[in-house]
Write an enzyme that holds these catalytic residues in place. Structure first.
Site, PDB file in Angstrom:
ATOM      1  N   GLY A  73      93.257   7.158  -7.146  1.00 37.83           N
ATOM      2  CA  GLY A  73      94.739   7.307  -7.339  1.00 37.83           C
ATOM      3  C   GLY A  73      95.046   8.110  -6.447  1.00 37.83           C
ATOM      4  N   GLY A 122      90.107   5.496  -9.996  1.00 38.01           N
ATOM      5  CA  GLY A 122      90.782   4.474 -10.406  1.00 38.01           C
ATOM      6  C   GLY A 122      90.440   3.068  -9.800  1.00 38.01           C
ATOM      7  N   GLU A 145      85.600  13.097  -9.666  1.00 38.35           N
ATOM      8  CA  GLU A 145      86.701  13.905 -10.053  1.00 38.35           C
ATOM      9  C   GLU A 145      86.391  15.325 -10.564  1.00 38.35           C
ATOM     10  OE1 GLU A 145      87.680   9.403 -10.794  1.00 38.35           O
ATOM     11  OE2 GLU A 145      85.690  10.945 -10.921  1.00 38.35           O
ATOM     12  N   ASP A 153      87.585   8.994 -15.313  1.00 36.35           N
ATOM     13  CA  ASP A 153      88.423   8.507 -16.347  1.00 36.35           C
ATOM     14  C   ASP A 153      88.225   7.090 -16.112  1.00 36.35           C
ATOM     15  OD1 ASP A 153      90.012   8.663 -14.202  1.00 36.35           O
ATOM     16  OD2 ASP A 153      91.329   9.306 -15.281  1.00 36.35           O
TER      17      ASP A 153
END
Length: 387
Positions: A73, A122, A145, A153
């Site tokens: 992202g 992502g 991350e 995530d």
């Protein structure tokens, strides 16, 4: 929190192509490694929803233009949005991204991801939930991350926890990079195809017609068994289980230190793992370890909702500002010296971690609603897709 939100408009960041029974979704920001933003996710949600309802469409192909499939992202964009506007604006986008991931995971029709480059954050959230996950020797996977104050995530705690043993814990805690061959070896990818054969495979899939049952046969025709280097972590599964099955991050790190230079022989992946854990955000590491352990026994929708809650707490900055400090050090100032708070693993208490798992009591933070489906199982398939 592999997400992005940008007010900047770009021409055709996602292309929707195809005819007859096949549709292609092509991420089209090659100069930015196809990082995801609000516009892209919204467009994919809309079109994939329409394709799912169209009885004439039998197959969806997802790919990325350029050297990357999707590098995650637009974290720079989310920081800029949160600072210029309100932190809750970013959760609106993130909720859409998780809805997209869930739509893909429960899609009523076969989906094929063609991964011929970088797939991180992502991007993994998009592709790892698909029926067929095809990689080449150019593929590079990572969930880095924790190095920037976030946590793996977009459902990573779900699909990583389904890998053999504690290999997923290893990937999430260290941000280790895997080659396409290693992705296949550990089960992240369902098939390995050489990059020179990928256009041939894509072309044959486009000519599929109405016989969706032949997808597996076509993919198998171009698939190979990749070679894995002797020093690959995939050849050390027993040792990885020994180290990463520990109950705390401190114990994981100590187990790695105990194995370092055993018999005087350096082990590259262990050295890299130790260095990564020492440099990553202590709070992020402890959040992820709790998350992946709990998600082993949970459904995908439960894991995604938990991702949403933790991300909301991180981006709000009310409990801590690791997210903003990591982005400052790694993406904006680029001094590569984040000042984590707390600064050491032993200073991160269970109570600190627990706060991030509690839903924000704020009228601007909306509960995530995921559409339920009974058509396709949410279960992540290891190694080979169910044909």
């Amino acid at each position: 929190m592999a997400m992005g939100f940008s007010m900047e408009k770009e021409p055709n960041p996602v292309l929707f192509e195809g005819k007859n029974s096949v549709r292609k979704v092509i991420l089209n920001k090659p100069r930015k490694l196809n990082v995801l933003n609000h516009e892209m996710v919204t467009a994919m949600l809309k079109n994939l929803g329409e394709y799912e309802k169209d009885p004439n469409i039998k197959l969806i192909i997802l790919k990325g233009n350029g050297k990357a499939f999707c590098a995650g992202g637009d974290v720079r964009g989310i920081i800029q949005t949160a600072i210029a506007g309100h932190w809750s604006y970013t959760t609106i986008f993130y909720g859409k991204q998780l809805k997209l991931d869930y739509l893909i995971a429960t899609y009523k029709k076969p989906m094929v991801s063609l991964i011929n480059g970088v797939v991180m954050g992502g991007g993994a959230g998009l592709s790892m939930h698909m029926t067929f996950r095809i990689v080449t020797e150019k593929a590079v996977f990572a969930m880095p991350e924790a190095a920037i104050g976030l946590f793996p995530d977009t459902g990573a705690s779900y699909f990583l926890s389904r890998l053999p043993g504690y290999f997923g814990d290893y990937l999430g805690l260290t941000g280790a990079r895997l080659t396409g061959g290693e992705m296949f070896a550990c089960g992240l990818a369902t098939h390995f195809v050489t990059s020179k054969d990928l256009p041939l495979l894509e072309n044959e899939l486009e000519k599929l017609g109405s016989n969706a049952s032949s997808i597996g046969e076509i993919v198998k025709k171009y698939s190979h068994q990749p070679c894995i280097n002797e020093d690959s972590p995939c050849t050390s599964m027993e040792l990885i289980d020994k180290c990463f099955s520990k109950n705390t991050v401190e114990e994981v790190l100590q187990a790695l230190l105990n194995e370092k230079d055993v018999n005087g022989v350096p082990n590259k992946w262990i050295d890299n793992a130790i260095n990564s854990i020492k440099q990553a955000c202590p709070l992020s590491l402890k959040i992820f370890l709790r998350l992946i352990r709990e998600c082993r026994m949970q459904t995908l929708d439960q894991c995604l909702i938990r991702d949403y809650i933790i991300s909301g707490n991180m981006v709000s900055g009310r409990i801590g500002t690791s997210f903003y400090e990591g982005a400052r050090a790694m993406l904006f100032d680029k001094d590569m010296k984040p000042r984590w708070e707390p600064s050491k693993l032993e200073l991160v208490s269970k109570e600190m971690v627990d706060q991030y798992f509690i839903k924000l009591d704020d009228e601007d933070f909306k509960h995530l609603q995921l559409a339920t489906t009974t058509t396709r199982s949410q279960e992540f398939t290891i190694g080979h897709a169910k044909l």
